[in-house]
Design a protein around this motif. Structure first.
Motif, PDB file in Angstrom:
ATOM      1  N   ARG A 122     -56.092 -11.546 -25.164  1.00  0.00           N
ATOM      2  CA  ARG A 122     -55.454 -12.495 -24.220  1.00  0.00           C
ATOM      3  C   ARG A 122     -55.605 -11.981 -22.790  1.00  0.00           C
ATOM      4  NH1 ARG A 122     -51.496 -15.319 -27.119  1.00  0.00           N
ATOM      5  NH2 ARG A 122     -52.288 -15.670 -29.233  1.00  0.00           N
ATOM      6  N   ARG A 123     -56.755 -11.481 -22.469  1.00  0.00           N
ATOM      7  CA  ARG A 123     -56.982 -10.845 -21.175  1.00  0.00           C
ATOM      8  C   ARG A 123     -56.626 -11.789 -20.022  1.00  0.00           C
ATOM      9  NH1 ARG A 123     -62.890  -8.661 -19.160  1.00  0.00           N
ATOM     10  NH2 ARG A 123     -62.181  -7.571 -17.282  1.00  0.00           N
ATOM     11  N   ASN A 124     -55.939 -11.201 -19.012  1.00  0.00           N
ATOM     12  CA  ASN A 124     -55.535 -11.923 -17.797  1.00  0.00           C
ATOM     13  C   ASN A 124     -54.567 -13.080 -18.080  1.00  0.00           C
ATOM     14  OD1 ASN A 124     -57.121 -10.240 -16.192  1.00  0.00           O
ATOM     15  ND2 ASN A 124     -58.921 -11.550 -16.429  1.00  0.00           N
ATOM     16  N   SER A 125     -53.905 -13.044 -19.209  1.00  0.00           N
ATOM     17  CA  SER A 125     -52.875 -14.040 -19.506  1.00  0.00           C
ATOM     18  C   SER A 125     -51.502 -13.420 -19.271  1.00  0.00           C
ATOM     19  CB  SER A 125     -52.994 -14.515 -20.955  1.00  0.00           C
ATOM     20  OG  SER A 125     -52.632 -13.465 -21.831  1.00  0.00           O
ATOM     21  N   SER A 126     -50.458 -14.229 -19.424  1.00  0.00           N
ATOM     22  CA  SER A 126     -49.101 -13.697 -19.258  1.00  0.00           C
ATOM     23  C   SER A 126     -48.791 -12.633 -20.311  1.00  0.00           C
ATOM     24  CB  SER A 126     -48.092 -14.847 -19.344  1.00  0.00           C
ATOM     25  OG  SER A 126     -48.215 -15.517 -20.588  1.00  0.00           O
ATOM     26  N   ASP A 128     -50.953 -10.524 -21.619  1.00  0.00           N
ATOM     27  CA  ASP A 128     -51.635  -9.310 -21.157  1.00  0.00           C
ATOM     28  C   ASP A 128     -50.822  -8.630 -20.058  1.00  0.00           C
ATOM     29  OD1 ASP A 128     -53.486  -7.353 -20.644  1.00  0.00           O
ATOM     30  OD2 ASP A 128     -54.789  -8.626 -19.434  1.00  0.00           O
TER      31      ASP A 128
END
Length: 308
Positions: A122-126, A128
């Protein structure tokens, strides 16, 4: 593999000799002595004590005497714990430290690896940002802050768990020390696993696997997991050795009779042989754990061979 193992063990001998030499002379240079707290003794009795422990000999002679005894597996008697040898004290404290440290590492792996993988996927998501924020906090806040806070909240205010003591290894007495030891390790493992997984998922062979129609779960478990574990495995060698030989801070705060507590008491009392024994034991364990990690590398990455 056997040739490589023997070669590494032989290479460890000069390393251990350097560690022993530095520790030995640093202990002797430090102010104070093992019998400074007993100055009321008559001079002749103190002289007899110094002679009994060979502390009246020249320093170089004490050093070579210690090396000779160590070569025979003899760590010598403790200066402060009467009627106990250093070997007996290490054997008493190590199982306690091993149990607490082993549980902490297990908890760190169970939490850190999945959190790192989820953050990478879930890179660069909330998700993460949340995981990495918590990991950064776990690294930034030291053990000597986390442990008293846990004891205060769960031991004193809520009274859910004992705030300290060992109580013959009762399960409630282990919970807070294990959590306090595991929190920084969870943070380190999660961050390393995330970075390694992101790098692996960007590899050409991963794109090829996706192009063949494999699901994301198959890509992660069949192709990305093993290479992603290599940096974590490398970190675990010295980390495990450090944790299972006893955390000085955690064992002191919670009153755990482990090897780290003996080290602190030995240093404060100028118990030369006890401090040297724990240093040698710790150094040997680090060498052994690093060797095991290197051997595990070949299992995780078939391209790595140690035959030469």
């Amino acid at each position: 593999m056997l040739k490589y193992t023997l070669k590494r063990l032989l290479q460890a001998i000069p390393t251990m000799l350097i560690v022993i030499t530095i520790a030995f002379f640093l202990m002797r240079i430090a102010p104070g002595g093992p019998f400074d707290g007993e100055r009321a003794l008559p001079p002749e009795i103190e002289a007899n004590l110094m002679a009994a422990y060979h502390l009246d000999e020249p320093l170089y002679q004490q050093y070579f005497r210690y090396l000779g005894n160590l070569a025979q597996g003899d760590f010598g008697p403790s200066f402060k714990y009467k009627d106990f040898t250093v070997t007996e004290l290490i054997l008493q404290g190590f199982p306690v430290s091993l149990e607490i440290g082993g549980l902490a590492i297990l908890l760190a792996l169970l939490l850190g690896l999945p959190l790192g993988i989820i953050a990478a996927l879930r890179r660069n998501s909330s998700v993460d940002y949340t995981v990495m924020g918590l990991a950064l906090a776990g690294i930034a806040v030291p053990n000597f802050v986390i442990a008293p806070l846990l004891a205060l909240v769960f031991g004193v205010l809520l009274q859910w768990l004992p705030a300290g003591g060992w109580n013959d290894g009762a399960l409630p007495n282990k919970v807070l020390p294990v959590i306090a030891l595991a929190i920084p390790q969870v943070a380190y493992i999660a961050r390393m696993m995330r970075a390694s997984m992101i790098e692996t998922l960007g590899s050409h062979y991963i794109r090829t696997a996706r192009a063949k129609g494999l699901t994301e779960t198959e890509v992660v478990w069949r192709h990305a997991m093993r290479p992603s574990l290599l940096p974590v495995t490398s970190y675990l060698g010295p980390a495990i050795a450090g944790i299972i030989t006893g955390s000085v801070v955690i064992e002191q705060i919670f009153g755990i009779p482990g090897i780290g507590r003996y080290f602190v008491q030995g240093a404060l009392n100028r118990d030369y042989t006890l401090v040297m024994g724990t240093v040698v034991f710790y150094g040997a364990l680090i060498v052994l754990m690093n060797l095991i990690v290197d051997l595990i590398y070949s299992a995780l990455d078939p391209q790595i061979r140690y035959d030469d």
